[in-house]
Scaffold this motif. Structure first.
Motif, PDB file in Angstrom:
ATOM      1  N   SER A  73       0.803  -1.222   0.000  1.00 21.99           N
ATOM      2  CA  SER A  73       0.000   0.000   0.000  1.00 21.99           C
ATOM      3  C   SER A  73       0.838   1.275   0.000  1.00 21.99           C
ATOM      4  O   SER A  73       0.274   2.366   0.012  1.00 21.99           O
ATOM      5  CB  SER A  73      -0.932   0.004   1.212  1.00 21.99           C
ATOM      6  N   MET A  74       2.162   1.126   0.022  1.00 19.33           N
ATOM      7  CA  MET A  74       3.038   2.294  -0.019  1.00 19.33           C
ATOM      8  C   MET A  74       4.334   1.912  -0.718  1.00 19.33           C
ATOM      9  O   MET A  74       4.684   0.731  -0.770  1.00 19.33           O
ATOM     10  CB  MET A  74       3.291   2.851   1.384  1.00 19.33           C
ATOM     11  N   PRO A  75       5.025   2.907  -1.266  1.00 19.41           N
ATOM     12  CA  PRO A  75       6.290   2.598  -1.945  1.00 19.41           C
ATOM     13  C   PRO A  75       7.289   1.968  -0.970  1.00 19.41           C
ATOM     14  O   PRO A  75       7.389   2.374   0.189  1.00 19.41           O
ATOM     15  CB  PRO A  75       6.796   3.963  -2.414  1.00 19.41           C
ATOM     16  N   CYS A  76       7.993   0.973  -1.454  1.00 20.33           N
ATOM     17  CA  CYS A  76       9.001   0.320  -0.620  1.00 20.33           C
ATOM     18  C   CYS A  76      10.027  -0.380  -1.509  1.00 20.33           C
ATOM     19  O   CYS A  76       9.832  -0.522  -2.714  1.00 20.33           O
ATOM     20  CB  CYS A  76       8.363  -0.660   0.356  1.00 20.33           C
ATOM     21  N   HIS A  77      11.106  -0.792  -0.883  1.00 18.12           N
ATOM     22  CA  HIS A  77      12.147  -1.548  -1.571  1.00 18.12           C
ATOM     23  C   HIS A  77      12.758  -2.536  -0.580  1.00 18.12           C
ATOM     24  O   HIS A  77      12.482  -2.478   0.612  1.00 18.12           O
ATOM     25  CB  HIS A  77      13.216  -0.618  -2.161  1.00 18.12           C
ATOM     26  N   PHE A  78      13.594  -3.422  -1.096  1.00 18.52           N
ATOM     27  CA  PHE A  78      14.268  -4.406  -0.249  1.00 18.52           C
ATOM     28  C   PHE A  78      15.654  -3.918   0.139  1.00 18.52           C
ATOM     29  O   PHE A  78      16.334  -3.262  -0.646  1.00 18.52           O
ATOM     30  CB  PHE A  78      14.436  -5.748  -0.970  1.00 18.52           C
ATOM     31  N   ILE A  79      16.062  -4.273   1.326  1.00 18.30           N
ATOM     32  CA  ILE A  79      17.446  -4.137   1.777  1.00 18.30           C
ATOM     33  C   ILE A  79      18.020  -5.546   1.751  1.00 18.30           C
ATOM     34  O   ILE A  79      17.457  -6.459   2.369  1.00 18.30           O
ATOM     35  CB  ILE A  79      17.531  -3.551   3.199  1.00 18.30           C
ATOM     36  N   ARG A  80      19.110  -5.723   1.005  1.00 14.53           N
ATOM     37  CA  ARG A  80      19.781  -7.023   0.965  1.00 14.53           C
ATOM     38  C   ARG A  80      20.826  -7.077   2.068  1.00 14.53           C
ATOM     39  O   ARG A  80      21.540  -6.105   2.305  1.00 14.53           O
ATOM     40  CB  ARG A  80      20.461  -7.246  -0.386  1.00 14.53           C
ATOM     41  N   MET A  81      20.917  -8.224   2.719  1.00 11.57           N
ATOM     42  CA  MET A  81      21.919  -8.434   3.759  1.00 11.57           C
ATOM     43  C   MET A  81      22.586  -9.785   3.502  1.00 11.57           C
ATOM     44  O   MET A  81      21.984 -10.684   2.911  1.00 11.57           O
ATOM     45  CB  MET A  81      21.277  -8.403   5.144  1.00 11.57           C
ATOM     46  N   SER A  82      23.828  -9.911   3.949  1.00 14.43           N
ATOM     47  CA  SER A  82      24.584 -11.127   3.696  1.00 14.43           C
ATOM     48  C   SER A  82      25.509 -11.421   4.863  1.00 14.43           C
ATOM     49  O   SER A  82      25.903 -10.513   5.602  1.00 14.43           O
ATOM     50  CB  SER A  82      25.400 -10.954   2.413  1.00 14.43           C
ATOM     51  N   LYS A  83      25.857 -12.697   4.992  1.00 11.98           N
ATOM     52  CA  LYS A  83      26.772 -13.127   6.051  1.00 11.98           C
ATOM     53  C   LYS A  83      27.666 -14.236   5.496  1.00 11.98           C
ATOM     54  O   LYS A  83      27.164 -15.200   4.932  1.00 11.98           O
ATOM     55  CB  LYS A  83      25.972 -13.658   7.234  1.00 11.98           C
ATOM     56  N   PRO A  84      28.972 -14.111   5.674  1.00  7.67           N
ATOM     57  CA  PRO A  84      29.840 -15.223   5.311  1.00  7.67           C
ATOM     58  C   PRO A  84      29.635 -16.374   6.283  1.00  7.67           C
ATOM     59  O   PRO A  84      29.544 -16.155   7.495  1.00  7.67           O
ATOM     60  CB  PRO A  84      31.250 -14.655   5.388  1.00  7.67           C
ATOM     61  N   LEU A  85      29.560 -17.570   5.759  1.00  2.30           N
ATOM     62  CA  LEU A  85      29.348 -18.740   6.602  1.00  2.30           C
ATOM     63  C   LEU A  85      30.643 -19.472   6.927  1.00  2.30           C
ATOM     64  O   LEU A  85      30.632 -20.434   7.683  1.00  2.30           O
ATOM     65  CB  LEU A  85      28.384 -19.715   5.913  1.00  2.30           C
ATOM     66  N   GLY A  86      31.737 -19.020   6.345  1.00  2.00           N
ATOM     67  CA  GLY A  86      32.990 -19.731   6.560  1.00  2.00           C
ATOM     68  C   GLY A  86      33.068 -20.938   5.664  1.00  2.00           C
ATOM     69  O   GLY A  86      32.192 -21.167   4.832  1.00  2.00           O
ATOM     70  N   CYS A  87      34.085 -21.706   5.825  1.00  2.00           N
ATOM     71  CA  CYS A  87      34.258 -22.898   4.990  1.00  2.00           C
ATOM     72  C   CYS A  87      33.207 -23.937   5.358  1.00  2.00           C
ATOM     73  O   CYS A  87      32.978 -24.199   6.528  1.00  2.00           O
ATOM     74  CB  CYS A  87      35.648 -23.492   5.190  1.00  2.00           C
TER      75      CYS A  87
END
Length: 152
Positions: free
Chosen positions: A133-147
């Motif tokens: 019902s209103m303008p919006c966008h996504f924020i992408r987030m990431s995390k390294p998981l290691g080996c």
């Protein structure tokens, strides 16, 4: 599947200030079952929490983290995130990605506490614009998981 949809929709009612209708319908749920996995937590025989994980090579996606509102702030969400990250690691993923709607301002700091960092933004897909019902966008987030560890 119906209990899972009910849990997700109940947990995401907090988005009703911008989201029109349910967060997940039956057709979308079936599509997710074909592309990824839902990890669930049960308490006393009832579905208490869930998270969706999709593996895509070196990257995995975490979504739909949902905790029954009566069980929020109990550590279930944290445990599911950890389990999802471990599963992704075991499947060979080196990174876990997620995205949150920018209107949910409480979420980026929450995920930052779990080691995620903002990696960018992306627009809401055209197909989803009729569902907000209103303008919006996504924020992408990431995390390294290691080996990744060895597969059993």
């Amino acid at each position: 599947m119906e209990a899972l949809r009910e849990l997700i929709n109940q947990a995401f009612r907090v988005e009703s200030f911008f989201k029109i209708g349910d967060r997940l319908d039956a057709q979308s749920a079936q599509a997710l079952f074909r592309t990824g996995r839902f990890m669930v937590a049960e308490e006393n025989g009832a579905l208490a929490a869930c998270v969706y994980v999709e593996i895509g090579g070196r990257r995995a996606y975490l979504g739909l983290l949902s905790v029954d509102p009566s069980r929020q702030r109990s550590g279930l969400g944290r445990r599911l995130i950890s389990a999802a990250e471990e599963f992704a690691r075991e499947m060979g993923a080196h990174f876990m990605d997620l995205r949150v709607v920018h209107l949910r301002t409480e979420l980026p700091p929450l995920y930052e506490k779990y080691g995620y960092t903002v990696s960018g933004t992306e627009p809401i897909p055209e197909a989803m614009k009729a569902l907000v019902s209103m303008p919006c966008h996504f924020i992408r987030m990431s995390k390294p998981l290691g080996c990744p560890g060895p597969r059993p």
